[in-house]
Scaffold this motif. Structure first.
Motif, mmCIF file in Angstrom:
data_model
loop_
_atom_site.group_PDB
_atom_site.id
_atom_site.type_symbol
_atom_site.label_atom_id
_atom_site.label_comp_id
_atom_site.label_asym_id
_atom_site.label_seq_id
_atom_site.Cartn_x
_atom_site.Cartn_y
_atom_site.Cartn_z
ATOM 1 N N ILE A 199 14.345 -3.007 -0.562
ATOM 2 C CA ILE A 199 13.787 -2.460 0.668
ATOM 3 C C ILE A 199 12.506 -1.756 0.218
ATOM 4 O O ILE A 199 12.558 -0.780 -0.525
ATOM 5 N N TYR A 200 11.388 -2.270 0.652
ATOM 6 C CA TYR A 200 10.100 -1.863 0.096
ATOM 7 C C TYR A 200 9.604 -0.517 0.637
ATOM 8 O O TYR A 200 9.827 -0.181 1.804
ATOM 9 N N ASP A 201 8.881 0.203 -0.234
ATOM 10 C CA ASP A 201 8.261 1.465 0.157
ATOM 11 C C ASP A 201 7.200 1.261 1.236
ATOM 12 O O ASP A 201 6.995 2.140 2.068
ATOM 13 N N TRP A 202 6.515 0.099 1.219
ATOM 14 C CA TRP A 202 5.487 -0.148 2.230
ATOM 15 C C TRP A 202 6.084 -0.227 3.628
ATOM 16 O O TRP A 202 5.365 -0.163 4.621
ATOM 17 N N LEU A 203 7.388 -0.338 3.712
ATOM 18 C CA LEU A 203 8.070 -0.352 5.002
ATOM 19 C C LEU A 203 8.626 1.027 5.349
ATOM 20 O O LEU A 203 8.429 1.518 6.458
ATOM 21 N N THR A 204 9.313 1.637 4.400
ATOM 22 C CA THR A 204 10.035 2.879 4.709
ATOM 23 C C THR A 204 9.127 4.112 4.779
ATOM 24 O O THR A 204 9.290 4.928 5.684
#
Length: 150
Positions: free
Chosen positions: A27-32
């Motif tokens: 689950i990518y940081d660019w999303l969260t």
């Protein structure tokens, strides 16, 4: 009651997180991280009287998840921790905790029979890592449905 500025973005974040967690186990940081920032800023601008509850949602859900990750020796990943922090930012700490409980109940209800069947059959081996994003999304979605329709 959640409004469209919460419902649409949280459903988008959950859909992307489920896809990336199932496909890449990430689950990518660019999303969260932008998700956390978006919800905190949106609540600060549109509902400043409730902003503290959403900031506490990040701290409480993120902190509980981090504690569980430490206790479980890394079975809960950093992406799961931040995804739950997004849920806290979007829904606030109280509704976020309820969504978290629903997510773990869903995971238990679905994965316990799978685990038992794999142990009894001895033919199927179960990976140690189970993607948690689908269950977090399911718990969050279930909470949203309950809040909107009841």
């Amino acid at each position: 009651m959640p409004t469209l500025y919460v419902i649409v973005p949280i459903l988008f974040v959950m859909a992307v997180a489920v896809y990336t967690d199932l496909r890449y186990r990430l689950i990518y940081d660019w999303l969260t991280l932008p998700g956390i920032a978006y919800f905190l800023i949106a609540h600060a601008v549109l509902r400043p009287e409730d902003w503290l509850a959403h900031l506490l949602g990040v701290v409480v859900l993120g902190g509980l998840s981090l504690g569980m990750a430490v206790i479980s020796n890394g079975q809960l990943g950093g992406g799961d921790i931040k995804l739950l922090a997004v849920v806290g930012a979007a829904l606030g700490w109280q509704a976020g905790l309820f969504a978290m409980v629903l997510a773990y109940l869903l995971a238990g209800v679905i994965m316990l029979p799978v685990w038992l069947a794999s142990r009894l059959s001895r033919k199927v081996t179960l990976d140690r890592e189970i993607p948690l994003a689908p269950f977090i999304a399911g718990g969050t979605g279930l909470l949203l449905v309950m809040v909107i329709y009841y």
